[in-house]
Write an enzyme that holds these catalytic residues in place. Structure first.
Site, PDB file in Angstrom:
ATOM      1  N   ARG A  55      14.844 -53.956  25.603  1.00 19.42           N
ATOM      2  CA  ARG A  55      15.370 -55.309  25.431  1.00 19.42           C
ATOM      3  C   ARG A  55      14.337 -56.275  24.856  1.00 19.42           C
ATOM      4  O   ARG A  55      14.631 -57.051  23.959  1.00 19.42           O
ATOM      5  CB  ARG A  55      15.871 -55.856  26.771  1.00 19.42           C
ATOM      6  CG  ARG A  55      17.255 -55.404  27.151  1.00 19.42           C
ATOM      7  CD  ARG A  55      17.564 -55.841  28.567  1.00 19.42           C
ATOM      8  NE  ARG A  55      16.512 -55.375  29.464  1.00 19.42           N
ATOM      9  CZ  ARG A  55      16.445 -54.143  29.923  1.00 19.42           C
ATOM     10  NH1 ARG A  55      17.384 -53.278  29.622  1.00 19.42           N
ATOM     11  NH2 ARG A  55      15.457 -53.759  30.708  1.00 19.42           N
ATOM     12  N   THR A  56      13.131 -56.218  25.397  1.00 23.86           N
ATOM     13  CA  THR A  56      12.139 -57.204  24.966  1.00 23.86           C
ATOM     14  C   THR A  56      11.841 -57.037  23.477  1.00 23.86           C
ATOM     15  O   THR A  56      11.811 -58.008  22.724  1.00 23.86           O
ATOM     16  CB  THR A  56      10.841 -57.068  25.791  1.00 23.86           C
ATOM     17  OG1 THR A  56      11.173 -57.192  27.158  1.00 23.86           O
ATOM     18  CG2 THR A  56       9.831 -58.138  25.428  1.00 23.86           C
ATOM     19  N   LYS A  85      -7.370 -42.289  17.806  1.00 28.16           N
ATOM     20  CA  LYS A  85      -8.757 -42.244  17.342  1.00 28.16           C
ATOM     21  C   LYS A  85      -9.701 -42.987  18.276  1.00 28.16           C
ATOM     22  O   LYS A  85     -10.894 -43.086  18.000  1.00 28.16           O
ATOM     23  CB  LYS A  85      -8.855 -42.841  15.942  1.00 28.16           C
ATOM     24  CG  LYS A  85      -7.997 -42.092  14.931  1.00 28.16           C
ATOM     25  CD  LYS A  85      -7.960 -42.793  13.591  1.00 28.16           C
ATOM     26  CE  LYS A  85      -6.954 -42.096  12.683  1.00 28.16           C
ATOM     27  NZ  LYS A  85      -6.705 -42.857  11.463  1.00 28.16           N
ATOM     28  N   ARG A 106       3.250 -55.882  23.838  1.00 27.00           N
ATOM     29  CA  ARG A 106       3.382 -55.360  25.203  1.00 27.00           C
ATOM     30  C   ARG A 106       2.341 -54.263  25.361  1.00 27.00           C
ATOM     31  O   ARG A 106       2.085 -53.507  24.412  1.00 27.00           O
ATOM     32  CB  ARG A 106       4.766 -54.786  25.451  1.00 27.00           C
ATOM     33  CG  ARG A 106       4.811 -54.018  26.781  1.00 27.00           C
ATOM     34  CD  ARG A 106       6.188 -53.728  27.238  1.00 27.00           C
ATOM     35  NE  ARG A 106       6.853 -54.954  27.676  1.00 27.00           N
ATOM     36  CZ  ARG A 106       8.020 -54.949  28.316  1.00 27.00           C
ATOM     37  NH1 ARG A 106       8.642 -53.824  28.580  1.00 27.00           N
ATOM     38  NH2 ARG A 106       8.565 -56.080  28.680  1.00 27.00           N
ATOM     39  N   HIS A 134       4.912 -61.641  32.236  1.00 22.01           N
ATOM     40  CA  HIS A 134       5.952 -61.406  31.232  1.00 22.01           C
ATOM     41  C   HIS A 134       6.554 -62.782  30.949  1.00 22.01           C
ATOM     42  O   HIS A 134       7.696 -63.061  31.317  1.00 22.01           O
ATOM     43  CB  HIS A 134       6.985 -60.435  31.808  1.00 22.01           C
ATOM     44  CG  HIS A 134       7.978 -59.928  30.795  1.00 22.01           C
ATOM     45  ND1 HIS A 134       7.891 -60.198  29.450  1.00 22.01           N
ATOM     46  CD2 HIS A 134       9.079 -59.153  30.959  1.00 22.01           C
ATOM     47  CE1 HIS A 134       8.907 -59.622  28.837  1.00 22.01           C
ATOM     48  NE2 HIS A 134       9.646 -58.983  29.725  1.00 22.01           N
TER      49      HIS A 134
END
Lengths: 311, 151
Positions: A55-56, A85, A106, A134
């Site tokens: 959703r985000t 890496k 995120r 959040h």
């Protein structure tokens, strides 16, 4: 009017003042009713998901495109130089800063967004850093509460479910404490609101009380904020017992205030039965939709001096 | 009555006094006070005027800095620092908690980004009933007992 959020990082809800929160809510309302499809024309926003999200990420990328901007990015950390890496997040962020105009991220580790904001030369918007913050979820919650109650002040708000681990309820309670709301906390003892949040509310002089069931308070609520009690935290017998006290059913909504709205950050599992969906009180799907407007508002304020020009 | 010195006097340097018993050795380690050729005298479990005991550290030819003195407050909030010149106490002060502490403590949250990146840790210090340190990065607050460097 100067837009105080122009070029600012949005890392933690605690960084935002009451007037900045009100500005974001007012901007979300404006953009919901008056779309601005060219506001971010020629702007590139990096969507950097070092951890998967549905959703985000989708609502954020929708928000960029609804404002006419372009999105670059990745949707999981596994394919990045960081994972493959061994590049540091600090280095990754510096490079991405040279490509895009803003950076939405995120990350599975707490503090990643703060670190990224310190390394980046472009604004960073936190879309979740581990169990910490959040802020865009909190902003969409505030917008939804404002939209349904026409105010953020002096509301009676109950939080139900997992109040211990849920960063959503912590941030929302912190933000709403700037608006003198009354809180009712309803959770199994093992998932009660943490002491450090209660101490913050005490310091802010906020009224709150702790209850064992939804029925105890439902008649006096303006907002009922449901969250999921995670099954994996309990054994099956305990879970079945707990569930009955922390599940909302349609029959519980007979004697409630007319303006009551039920919110949930989703995904919902079985803590709100589906017969609630068709009542006038259910508002969780509209709340999810509001995620797009709240994120549009943030992008508009951080990336354009739109509101300065309007003043 | 003749007062007997429990720990030998020093000519020049610093005396950290009124350290809670048991914390003296930890302070030596934390501030790497032993990384020196200067003479160091340590007193452990020394009797105080009352029925309690204390630790004490004397370091020759070394001035404890203001920053170190404030960091000391995390271990020993009641400690005093005496700066000594020619066997005389020329300055005496109590330690005070700093507002923040950078670089010397590792975040107790193992999932905090500060462990994996080339940055100094940073904690904001608050004291109400007890001292709490809030990580600048992960925003979590911890009592001093959560820090292996302090406990």
């Amino acid at each position: 009017m100067t837009n105080p959020l122009f070029k600012k990082d949005i890392v933690s809800i605690a960084d935002l003042s009451r007037s900045e929160l009100e500005l974001i809510v007012a901007t979300a309302k404006k953009l919901k009713h008056q779309p601005q499809p060219e506001l971010l024309k020629n702007k590139i926003v990096a969507s950097c998901f070092f951890e998967a999200s549905t959703r985000t990420r989708l609502s954020f990328e929708t928000a960029v495109q609804r404002l006419g901007g372009s999105v670059i990015g990745f949707d999981s950390g596994g394919n990045t130089s960081l994972a493959q890496k061994g590049e540091t997040l600090t280095d990754s962020v510096k490079v991405i800063s040279s490509y895009a105009d803003a950076f939405f991220m995120r990350h599975p580790q707490e503090g990643a967004a703060r670190l990224a904001a310190e390394s980046a030369s472009i604004p960073v918007i936190n879309g979740g850093d581990g169990s910490n913050q959040h802020p865009t979820q909190t902003l969409l919650d505030l917008f939804t509460i404002y939209e349904t109650q026409s105010s953020l002040e002096n509301l009676n708000i109950a939080f139900v479910g997992d109040l211990k681990y849920g960063r959503t309820v912590h941030s929302l309670a912190q933000a709403l404490s700037l608006f003198n709301c009354n809180f009712f906390f309803i959770a199994p003892p093992a998932l009660a609101m943490p002491d450090y949040i209660l101490e913050e509310l005490d310091d802010a002089g906020i009224n709150y009380s702790i209850h064992g069931s939804i029925e105890e308070v439902i008649g006096s609520l303006d907002i009922l904020y449901m969250t999921r009690v995670q099954k994996e935290r309990f054994d099956e017998t305990e879970y079945q017992h707990l569930k009955s006290a922390f599940v909302l059913t349609g029959s519980m909504l007979e004697n409630v205030r007319e303006n009551l709205k039920i919110l949930h950050p989703l995904p919902r599992i079985d803590e709100i039965t589906i017969d609630v969906d068709n009542t006038p009180y259910a508002y969780y799907f509209e709340q999810a939709e509001n995620g797009v407007y709240a994120r549009q508002a943030l992008l508009a304020l951080v990336l354009s001096n739109f509101f300065q020009e309007q003043a | 009555m003749k007062k007997k010195l429990e720990v030998q006097a020093i000519e020049n340097g610093s005396v950290i006094d009124h350290i809670a018993a048991g914390k003296g050795v930890k302070i030596l380690k934390f501030f790497q006070l032993t990384d020196t050729n200067q003479k160091i005298t340590i007193g452990l479990n020394l009797p105080t005027g009352g029925n309690t005991t204390k630790d004490l550290i004397k370091i020759e030819n070394t001035q404890i800095t203001g920053v170190q003195a404030n960091q000391l407050a995390l271990f020993a909030p009641d400690a005093t620092i005496n700066l000594i010149d020619d066997y005389d106490v020329v300055k005496k002060f109590k330690v005070a908690l700093p507002e923040a502490i950078s670089g010397v403590l590792a975040c107790p949250n193992s999932n905090c980004i500060s462990h994996n990146e080339p940055v100094d840790s940073l904690f904001y210090i608050k004291q109400k009933q007890q001292i709490k340190l809030k990580c600048h990065y992960c925003e979590k607050s911890f009592a001093t007992s959560f820090f292996k460097e302090l406990d």
